[in-house]
Design a protein around this motif. Structure first.
Motif, mmCIF file in Angstrom:
data_model
loop_
_atom_site.group_PDB
_atom_site.id
_atom_site.type_symbol
_atom_site.label_atom_id
_atom_site.label_comp_id
_atom_site.label_asym_id
_atom_site.label_seq_id
_atom_site.Cartn_x
_atom_site.Cartn_y
_atom_site.Cartn_z
ATOM 1 N N ASN A 108 48.046 63.906 -0.208
ATOM 2 C CA ASN A 108 46.815 63.299 0.289
ATOM 3 C C ASN A 108 47.089 62.028 1.090
ATOM 4 N N LEU A 109 48.140 61.300 0.718
ATOM 5 C CA LEU A 109 48.529 60.126 1.505
ATOM 6 C C LEU A 109 49.008 60.545 2.890
ATOM 7 N N LEU A 110 49.753 61.634 2.936
ATOM 8 C CA LEU A 110 50.225 62.157 4.217
ATOM 9 C C LEU A 110 49.041 62.632 5.058
ATOM 10 N N ALA A 111 48.123 63.365 4.454
ATOM 11 C CA ALA A 111 46.932 63.841 5.166
ATOM 12 C C ALA A 111 46.123 62.664 5.707
ATOM 13 N N ALA A 112 46.048 61.581 4.939
ATOM 14 C CA ALA A 112 45.295 60.402 5.370
ATOM 15 C C ALA A 112 45.850 59.823 6.667
ATOM 16 N N CYS A 113 47.149 59.924 6.871
ATOM 17 C CA CYS A 113 47.743 59.440 8.123
ATOM 18 C C CYS A 113 47.126 60.160 9.324
ATOM 19 N N PHE A 114 46.992 61.458 9.219
ATOM 20 C CA PHE A 114 46.432 62.246 10.313
ATOM 21 C C PHE A 114 44.938 61.975 10.475
ATOM 22 N N THR A 115 44.211 61.995 9.368
ATOM 23 C CA THR A 115 42.763 61.794 9.417
ATOM 24 C C THR A 115 42.401 60.397 9.906
ATOM 25 N N ASN A 116 43.037 59.382 9.342
ATOM 26 C CA ASN A 116 42.711 58.012 9.746
ATOM 27 C C ASN A 116 43.123 57.731 11.185
ATOM 28 N N SER A 117 44.203 58.338 11.636
ATOM 29 C CA SER A 117 44.603 58.188 13.040
ATOM 30 C C SER A 117 43.545 58.778 13.965
ATOM 31 N N LEU A 118 43.029 59.947 13.613
ATOM 32 C CA LEU A 118 41.983 60.562 14.435
ATOM 33 C C LEU A 118 40.698 59.742 14.394
ATOM 34 N N ARG A 119 40.363 59.183 13.248
ATOM 35 C CA ARG A 119 39.176 58.310 13.155
ATOM 36 C C ARG A 119 39.310 57.110 14.094
ATOM 37 N N ARG A 120 40.480 56.486 14.055
ATOM 38 C CA ARG A 120 40.705 55.318 14.913
ATOM 39 C C ARG A 120 40.673 55.726 16.392
ATOM 40 N N ALA A 121 41.270 56.862 16.709
ATOM 41 C CA ALA A 121 41.269 57.341 18.097
ATOM 42 C C ALA A 121 39.834 57.594 18.569
ATOM 43 N N ALA A 122 39.052 58.270 17.773
ATOM 44 C CA ALA A 122 37.658 58.531 18.134
ATOM 45 C C ALA A 122 36.889 57.218 18.273
ATOM 46 N N GLY A 123 37.216 56.260 17.428
ATOM 47 C CA GLY A 123 36.531 54.971 17.447
ATOM 48 C C GLY A 123 36.708 54.182 18.731
ATOM 49 N N GLY B 203 37.225 55.794 21.632
ATOM 50 C CA GLY B 203 36.806 56.669 22.716
ATOM 51 C C GLY B 203 37.847 57.648 23.211
ATOM 52 N N ALA B 204 38.952 57.761 22.509
ATOM 53 C CA ALA B 204 39.976 58.740 22.910
ATOM 54 C C ALA B 204 39.453 60.153 22.669
ATOM 55 N N THR B 205 39.797 61.063 23.566
ATOM 56 C CA THR B 205 39.445 62.471 23.381
ATOM 57 C C THR B 205 40.680 63.351 23.239
ATOM 58 N N SER B 206 41.845 62.812 23.589
ATOM 59 C CA SER B 206 43.097 63.567 23.455
ATOM 60 C C SER B 206 44.123 62.711 22.720
ATOM 61 N N VAL B 207 44.802 63.350 21.747
ATOM 62 C CA VAL B 207 45.726 62.626 20.864
ATOM 63 C C VAL B 207 46.999 63.443 20.677
ATOM 64 N N ALA B 208 48.139 62.773 20.677
ATOM 65 C CA ALA B 208 49.422 63.429 20.400
ATOM 66 C C ALA B 208 50.016 62.841 19.121
ATOM 67 N N PHE B 209 50.456 63.730 18.224
ATOM 68 C CA PHE B 209 51.058 63.360 16.945
ATOM 69 C C PHE B 209 52.528 63.742 16.886
ATOM 70 N N PRO B 210 53.342 62.913 16.231
ATOM 71 C CA PRO B 210 54.691 63.343 15.842
ATOM 72 C C PRO B 210 54.616 63.985 14.453
ATOM 73 N N ALA B 211 55.736 64.349 13.912
ATOM 74 C CA ALA B 211 55.805 64.899 12.545
ATOM 75 C C ALA B 211 55.904 63.723 11.570
ATOM 76 N N ILE C 174 37.092 64.249 19.411
ATOM 77 C CA ILE C 174 38.439 64.574 19.879
ATOM 78 C C ILE C 174 38.443 66.040 20.309
ATOM 79 N N THR C 175 38.837 66.284 21.545
ATOM 80 C CA THR C 175 38.811 67.654 22.054
ATOM 81 C C THR C 175 40.201 68.275 22.191
ATOM 82 N N GLN C 176 41.234 67.438 22.136
ATOM 83 C CA GLN C 176 42.597 67.964 22.275
ATOM 84 C C GLN C 176 43.545 67.201 21.352
ATOM 85 N N VAL C 177 44.266 67.956 20.522
ATOM 86 C CA VAL C 177 45.303 67.374 19.667
ATOM 87 C C VAL C 177 46.579 68.159 19.900
#
Length: 174
Positions: free
Chosen positions: A93-108, A110-118, A149-152
């Protein structure tokens, strides 16, 4: 749109890239070091300002914070701190939070496209297959609830890690 490919996250033409940061936010090795090197001194200066003001103790595990992107093609860098399995931080759940919170911040911002590493699959000791499953699941869940977010993209430096993300994407779409 959700995808995975082999590449260099610092060269991605997206609104925001996610940095697998350490809690200091002041650079490190792996993805973190590559992003800081490619972004130039403005990124480090902004991270230092965050440490001097809002985050004097550093960024917590699973949390995320936004900065500018310096010399990168992206507009923003979303810094998140993955759980370190070597230190006993083994809750997915801590690992999942990294992805979820990153997307929340990106949306906050105004980002619509986001790139993640592993996130966590390097020196923090997480199995890449588990990172892929958790990451893809967390991102799919976020996208189902929020259409900002429309593109990840998952951008993987290793072809072996890419294979795990491709499998997770294929398995989660059924």
């Amino acid at each position: 749109m959700l995808s995975a490919h082999h590449g260099d996250i610092t060269a991605e033409d997206v609104d925001a890239i996610v940095n697998a940061a350490n809690s200091s936010l002041l650079g490190g090795g792996g993805v973190d070091g590559a992003i800081h090197a490619a972004a130039g001194p403005d990124l480090l200066a902004e991270c230092r300002r965050l440490r001097d003001t809002a985050l004097p103790e550093g960024l917590g595990v699973g949390e995320a914070v936004v900065t500018g992107a310096g010399n990168l093609a992206a507009r923003w860098v979303i810094h998140t701190v993955g759980p370190n399995r070597h230190r006993g931080q083994r809750d997915p759940n801590l690992l999942a939070a990294c992805f979820t919170n990153s997307l929340r911040r990106a949306a906050g911002v105004g980002a619509t496209s986001v790139a993640f590493p592993a996130i966590g699959a390097g020196v923090y000791g997480w199995d890449p297959e588990q990172v892929a499953r958790v990451g893809v699941s967390a991102v799919r869940a976020f996208l189902a609830e929020d259409d900002a977010i429309t593109q990840v993209r998952f951008v993987l430096f290793s072809r072996d890690v890419l294979a795990h993300f491709e499998a997770a994407l294929a398995n989660s779409s059924t």
